[in-house]
Design an enzyme around this catalytic site. Structure first.
Site, mmCIF file in Angstrom:
data_model
loop_
_atom_site.group_PDB
_atom_site.id
_atom_site.type_symbol
_atom_site.label_atom_id
_atom_site.label_comp_id
_atom_site.label_asym_id
_atom_site.label_seq_id
_atom_site.Cartn_x
_atom_site.Cartn_y
_atom_site.Cartn_z
ATOM 1 C CG ASP A 207 -1.252 -7.583 -1.964
ATOM 2 O OD1 ASP A 207 -2.088 -6.672 -1.884
ATOM 3 O OD2 ASP A 207 -1.089 -8.447 -1.078
ATOM 4 C CB SER A 208 2.963 -8.322 1.396
ATOM 5 O OG SER A 208 1.748 -8.297 2.086
ATOM 6 C CE LYS B 61 -2.641 -5.775 8.352
ATOM 7 N NZ LYS B 61 -2.909 -5.526 6.945
ATOM 8 C CB THR C 19 -0.912 -0.003 1.249
ATOM 9 O OG1 THR C 19 -1.802 -1.105 1.123
ATOM 10 C CG2 THR C 19 -1.709 1.263 1.387
ATOM 11 C CB THR D 149 0.614 -4.212 6.545
ATOM 12 O OG1 THR D 149 -0.632 -4.239 5.843
ATOM 13 C CG2 THR D 149 1.090 -2.797 6.708
ATOM 14 C CG ASP D 150 -2.329 -7.614 3.682
ATOM 15 O OD1 ASP D 150 -2.607 -6.811 4.599
ATOM 16 O OD2 ASP D 150 -2.924 -7.630 2.587
ATOM 17 C CE1 TYR E 184 -4.643 -27.203 32.112
ATOM 18 C CE2 TYR E 184 -3.054 -26.137 30.641
ATOM 19 C CZ TYR E 184 -3.968 -26.069 31.687
ATOM 20 O OH TYR E 184 -4.190 -24.874 32.316
HETATM 21 N N1 ASP Z 1 -2.503 -5.772 0.601
HETATM 22 C C1 ASP Z 1 -1.398 -4.900 0.970
HETATM 23 C C2 ASP Z 1 -0.134 -5.722 1.047
HETATM 24 O O1 ASP Z 1 0.099 -6.367 2.021
HETATM 25 C C3 ASP Z 1 -1.697 -4.215 2.257
HETATM 26 C C4 ASP Z 1 -0.614 -3.272 2.730
HETATM 27 O O2 ASP Z 1 0.298 -2.931 2.047
HETATM 28 O O3 ASP Z 1 -0.694 -2.848 3.860
HETATM 29 O O4 ASP Z 1 0.640 -5.716 0.113
#
Ligand code: ASP
Length: 326
Positions: free
Chosen positions: A51-52, A154, A8, A83-84, A273
């Site tokens: 895009d990531s 994230k 982005t 970010t993704d 557990y």
């Molecule tokens: N879809 C975008 C990506 O991860 C979102 C971003 O950049 O924050 O490439």
């Protein structure tokens, strides 16, 4: 060096559907954020414009190689990224690039640089500033905080504070001053760039009522291992042992089964557990306090070099501070 991979931060709203498309980042970043020139001599380079979610092992290796090859030309690297899937790239780079002689800081933004409300400007400024520090590891700078790269998750698709590091404190914080924790990695030898990934990993979420069918079906595939995301500290049902039986069959077939937690923070402990002990006695191993992202990339990284049956013993050995030793 400023390496751009997409996301982005470098996008511009596109009419009429308002989807965000990759833009000419390299030529415009210093026009949008000219103050970067006050912090360092910036050399922008567009490595990919994706895009990531489209990035994977091939891109991680190319990115690591670009950083390694820049070793005599720069004092720090900033990687702009979406970010993704940023946490996966950060973990992968931390495993590929060992004994870093300079900082490698990944950053991103929730809104494009061209947007009046952008968080990209502040994130880039902070990332460049901290790339000039002595925090010589792969890190992520976002919204005032510098995190160890292989510890981030994230946590929000909305908030500017998109990332957190549930099990490890920030390496630095930018407020009215810059505070550095002093807990960053110290190189133990020569700068190295090596390793590979085997992406044939299945990640399975263990929901109530799971009869082990999906796990058994994986016996018919070529996956080298399974990351089983289970409730709490890594518990499987004990009343109905179908899931435990499927784990035993997978491990018996030479695959690794690693147990992760569905909780947002804390660690896996297969001794606490009965359900955890059943998973362990069926052959599963816990991932300690690694994030799901770091654990999945580490499993792929280890499988890139070692036979699945020998990975279990290495899973909790830290490579780059991604896990707290037991
Ligand atoms: N879809 C975008 C990506 O991860 C979102 C971003 O950049 O924050 O490439």
């Amino acid at each position: 060096m400023l390496l751009h991979t997409g996301g982005t931060l470098g996008m511009r709203p596109r009419q009429p559907d308002q989807a965000l498309a990759p833009d000419e980042f390299g030529s415009t970043v210093l026009e949008y954020v000219p103050e970067l020139n006050e912090l360092a001599d910036i050399e922008p380079r567009v490595l990919f414009n994706l895009d990531s979610t489209d990035l994977g092992p091939v891109h991680w290796k190319a990115l690591a190689r670009a950083v390694f090859e820049a070793r005599d030309q720069c004092d720090g690297v900033v990687i702009s990224h979406g970010t993704d899937a940023l946490s996966y790239t950060a973990a992968a780079l931390s495993f590929l690039l060992r004994n870093l002689p300079f900082p490698v800081v990944l950053t991103a933004s929730q809104r494009p640089l061209a947007d009046i409300h952008t968080d990209g400007r502040a994130n880039l400024v902070g990332a460049v500033d901290l790339a000039c520090s002595n925090i010589r590891e792969v890190s992520v700078y976002f919204s005032g905080l510098l995190f160890r790269g292989n510890r981030v998750v994230k946590r929000s698709t909305f908030a500017f504070g998109a990332f957190h590091s549930p099990n490890f404190p920030p390496l630095a914080e930018i407020g009215t001053e810059i505070r550095i924790s002093g807990k960053s990695l110290v190189a133990q030898g020569e700068f190295e760039c090596s390793g590979d990934f085997d992406a044939r990993l299945a990640v399975v979420w263990l929901q109530p009522g799971n009869d082990g069918g999906v796990l058994r079906a994986l016996l018919e595939t070529d996956v080298f291992g399974v990351l089983l995301v289970a409730p709490g500290m890594g518990n499987v049902p004990v009343e109905d042992t179908a899931v435990a039986d499927a784990i035993r069959a997978l491990v018996g077939s030479g695959r690794i089964v690693a147990m992760a937690t569905q909780s947002a923070s804390g660690n896996v402990d297969l001794t606490r557990y009965v359900g955890g002990r059943l998973a362990a006695s069926s052959g599963a191993v816990g991932i300690g306090d690694m994030t799901l992202e770091a654990a999945s990339v580490k499993l792929m990284f280890l499988a890139g070099s070692f036979a699945p049956a020998t990975i279990a013993a290495r899973l909790l050995e830290p490579i780059a501070g991604e896990v707290t030793p037991p």
